[in-house]
Design a protein around this motif. Sequence first.
Motif, PDB file in Angstrom:
ATOM      1  N   GLU A  22       0.853  -1.190   0.000  1.00 28.32           N
ATOM      2  CA  GLU A  22       0.000   0.000   0.000  1.00 28.32           C
ATOM      3  C   GLU A  22       0.883   1.232   0.000  1.00 28.32           C
ATOM      4  OE1 GLU A  22      -1.029   0.735   4.663  1.00 28.32           O
ATOM      5  OE2 GLU A  22      -2.307  -0.664   3.575  1.00 28.32           O
ATOM      6  N   GLY A  23       0.277   2.329  -0.412  1.00 29.87           N
ATOM      7  CA  GLY A  23       1.044   3.562  -0.437  1.00 29.87           C
ATOM      8  C   GLY A  23       0.249   4.707  -1.033  1.00 29.87           C
ATOM      9  N   GLU A  24       0.980   5.768  -1.339  1.00 26.25           N
ATOM     10  CA  GLU A  24       0.399   6.961  -1.952  1.00 26.25           C
ATOM     11  C   GLU A  24       1.289   7.380  -3.113  1.00 26.25           C
ATOM     12  OE1 GLU A  24      -0.036  10.090   0.918  1.00 26.25           O
ATOM     13  OE2 GLU A  24      -1.814   9.173   1.789  1.00 26.25           O
ATOM     14  N   TRP A  25       0.663   7.917  -4.144  1.00 29.57           N
ATOM     15  CA  TRP A  25       1.380   8.487  -5.281  1.00 29.57           C
ATOM     16  C   TRP A  25       0.818   9.876  -5.528  1.00 29.57           C
ATOM     17  CZ3 TRP A  25      -0.089   3.401  -7.940  1.00 29.57           C
ATOM     18  CH2 TRP A  25       0.906   2.441  -7.761  1.00 29.57           C
ATOM     19  N   PRO A  26       1.659  10.827  -5.926  1.00 30.26           N
ATOM     20  CA  PRO A  26       1.118  12.129  -6.320  1.00 30.26           C
ATOM     21  C   PRO A  26       0.252  11.934  -7.571  1.00 30.26           C
ATOM     22  CG  PRO A  26       3.539  12.100  -6.462  1.00 30.26           C
ATOM     23  CD  PRO A  26       3.102  10.746  -6.042  1.00 30.26           C
ATOM     24  N   ALA A  27      -0.892  12.569  -7.613  1.00 23.88           N
ATOM     25  CA  ALA A  27      -1.802  12.416  -8.749  1.00 23.88           C
ATOM     26  C   ALA A  27      -1.141  12.809 -10.056  1.00 23.88           C
ATOM     27  CB  ALA A  27      -3.068  13.242  -8.517  1.00 23.88           C
ATOM     28  N   ALA A  28      -0.277  13.803 -10.021  1.00 22.86           N
ATOM     29  CA  ALA A  28       0.384  14.260 -11.248  1.00 22.86           C
ATOM     30  C   ALA A  28       1.328  13.201 -11.814  1.00 22.86           C
ATOM     31  CB  ALA A  28       1.143  15.554 -10.980  1.00 22.86           C
ATOM     32  N   ALA A  29       1.734  12.212 -10.991  1.00 23.10           N
ATOM     33  CA  ALA A  29       2.620  11.149 -11.473  1.00 23.10           C
ATOM     34  C   ALA A  29       1.884  10.182 -12.401  1.00 23.10           C
ATOM     35  CB  ALA A  29       3.210  10.388 -10.292  1.00 23.10           C
ATOM     36  N   LEU A  30       0.571  10.188 -12.365  1.00 23.77           N
ATOM     37  CA  LEU A  30      -0.234   9.351 -13.260  1.00 23.77           C
ATOM     38  C   LEU A  30      -0.656  10.232 -14.430  1.00 23.77           C
ATOM     39  CD1 LEU A  30      -2.342   7.531 -10.533  1.00 23.77           C
ATOM     40  CD2 LEU A  30      -0.243   6.769 -11.604  1.00 23.77           C
ATOM     41  N   GLU A  31       0.170  10.250 -15.459  1.00 23.56           N
ATOM     42  CA  GLU A  31       0.029  11.227 -16.539  1.00 23.56           C
ATOM     43  C   GLU A  31      -1.305  11.150 -17.274  1.00 23.56           C
ATOM     44  OE1 GLU A  31       3.433  10.959 -19.081  1.00 23.56           O
ATOM     45  OE2 GLU A  31       4.812  11.384 -17.438  1.00 23.56           O
ATOM     46  N   ARG A  32      -1.776   9.933 -17.543  1.00 19.64           N
ATOM     47  CA  ARG A  32      -3.039   9.820 -18.291  1.00 19.64           C
ATOM     48  C   ARG A  32      -4.209  10.325 -17.448  1.00 19.64           C
ATOM     49  NH1 ARG A  32      -3.745   4.020 -19.550  1.00 19.64           N
ATOM     50  NH2 ARG A  32      -2.502   3.761 -17.682  1.00 19.64           N
ATOM     51  N   LEU A  33      -4.184  10.074 -16.152  1.00 15.47           N
ATOM     52  CA  LEU A  33      -5.231  10.583 -15.266  1.00 15.47           C
ATOM     53  C   LEU A  33      -5.118  12.108 -15.161  1.00 15.47           C
ATOM     54  CD1 LEU A  33      -7.579   9.831 -13.365  1.00 15.47           C
ATOM     55  CD2 LEU A  33      -5.902   9.716 -11.518  1.00 15.47           C
ATOM     56  N   ALA A  34      -3.890  12.608 -15.061  1.00 14.67           N
ATOM     57  CA  ALA A  34      -3.666  14.056 -14.961  1.00 14.67           C
ATOM     58  C   ALA A  34      -4.155  14.776 -16.212  1.00 14.67           C
ATOM     59  CB  ALA A  34      -2.190  14.343 -14.722  1.00 14.67           C
ATOM     60  N   ASP A  35      -4.100  14.109 -17.368  1.00 17.33           N
ATOM     61  CA  ASP A  35      -4.582  14.723 -18.615  1.00 17.33           C
ATOM     62  C   ASP A  35      -6.090  14.989 -18.588  1.00 17.33           C
ATOM     63  OD1 ASP A  35      -2.091  14.823 -19.726  1.00 17.33           O
ATOM     64  OD2 ASP A  35      -2.349  13.033 -20.978  1.00 17.33           O
ATOM     65  N   ALA A  36      -6.819  14.310 -17.719  1.00 19.42           N
ATOM     66  CA  ALA A  36      -8.265  14.507 -17.618  1.00 19.42           C
ATOM     67  C   ALA A  36      -8.626  15.728 -16.767  1.00 19.42           C
ATOM     68  CB  ALA A  36      -8.923  13.261 -17.014  1.00 19.42           C
ATOM     69  N   ALA A  37      -7.638  16.361 -16.175  1.00 19.39           N
ATOM     70  CA  ALA A  37      -7.881  17.473 -15.245  1.00 19.39           C
ATOM     71  C   ALA A  37      -8.521  18.676 -15.927  1.00 19.39           C
ATOM     72  CB  ALA A  37      -6.564  17.919 -14.607  1.00 19.39           C
ATOM     73  N   ALA A  38      -9.345  19.379 -15.162  1.00 19.19           N
ATOM     74  CA  ALA A  38      -9.873  20.665 -15.620  1.00 19.19           C
ATOM     75  C   ALA A  38      -8.691  21.624 -15.721  1.00 19.19           C
ATOM     76  CB  ALA A  38     -10.906  21.194 -14.626  1.00 19.19           C
ATOM     77  N   PRO A  39      -8.644  22.468 -16.763  1.00 17.28           N
ATOM     78  CA  PRO A  39      -7.502  23.384 -16.924  1.00 17.28           C
ATOM     79  C   PRO A  39      -7.270  24.287 -15.715  1.00 17.28           C
ATOM     80  CG  PRO A  39      -8.883  23.414 -18.893  1.00 17.28           C
ATOM     81  CD  PRO A  39      -9.594  22.582 -17.868  1.00 17.28           C
ATOM     82  N   GLU A  40      -8.339  24.672 -15.025  1.00 13.37           N
ATOM     83  CA  GLU A  40      -8.213  25.566 -13.868  1.00 13.37           C
ATOM     84  C   GLU A  40      -7.792  24.827 -12.603  1.00 13.37           C
ATOM     85  OE1 GLU A  40     -11.694  26.775 -16.478  1.00 13.37           O
ATOM     86  OE2 GLU A  40     -11.080  24.957 -15.481  1.00 13.37           O
TER      87      GLU A  40
END
Length: 186
Positions: free
Chosen positions: A24-42
Motif C-alpha cells: 500500500e502507499g500513496e502516489w502524487p496524482a500528477a505522477a499518473l500522466e493519463r489521469l492528470a490529462d483529464a484534469a480541468a484546466p483551472e
Amino acid sequence: MKPRAFVPEKLDLAVFAREGASLEGEWPAAALERLADAAAPEAPAKGWPALRWSLLGEIRQPKGGKPQTWLQVRAQAQVSLTCQRCLKPVEEHLDIDRWIRFVDTEAEAAELDADSDDDVLAMPRHLDARELVEDELLLALPLVPRHEECPEPLAHADDEVPADEGGAERPNPFAALAALKRGGSA
C-alpha cells in the motif's frame, strides 16, 4: 527469513500472490500522466491530493481445478474535471475495489473474460501496478462529469438575446431567406 520486498512498478505477481503479500502507499496524482490529462484546466493534477492505493495477492484453489492467481486492487483519488454543463471544475471522488484474476495466456484471458463477470488478464512477466491502478481509475471516471447544482446559473436557449451595441435587433436570417425565395430582396 526476511520478508521479500516487492516493488509496485515491477511486481512479480506470481510470487506476490503465492506469498499472500500486500502493498500500500500513496502516489502524487500528477505522477499518473493519463489521469492528470483529464484534469480541468483551472485545477491541474499537481494540486490534487495524493491518491491512496493498496494491493493484495491471493492464490485460490477451486475444487477440481488448478490454482488461480488473484489480485485485489484498491485506490481512492480526488480529481477535478470539467463540468459539462457550466464548464467549471467539478471535484469527483474515485473509489475502486476490484479483484482481478490472472491467467497464463491472452487467449485464455479473452475466453474467460467473455464468459465471466470477473476481470481476467494475462499474467505479465512483471506487472506495473502504477499503470494498473491508473487504468482502473480512468475506467472509474464519470462519462459526463457535472455538478449536482452548478455554482453559476446557466444560460437557457429561451433567454433574451442581447441587442447589438447600436440597440437595434438583429434581423432574422430566415426571414431574409424567405424573402429571397419569394423573389423579393432581403
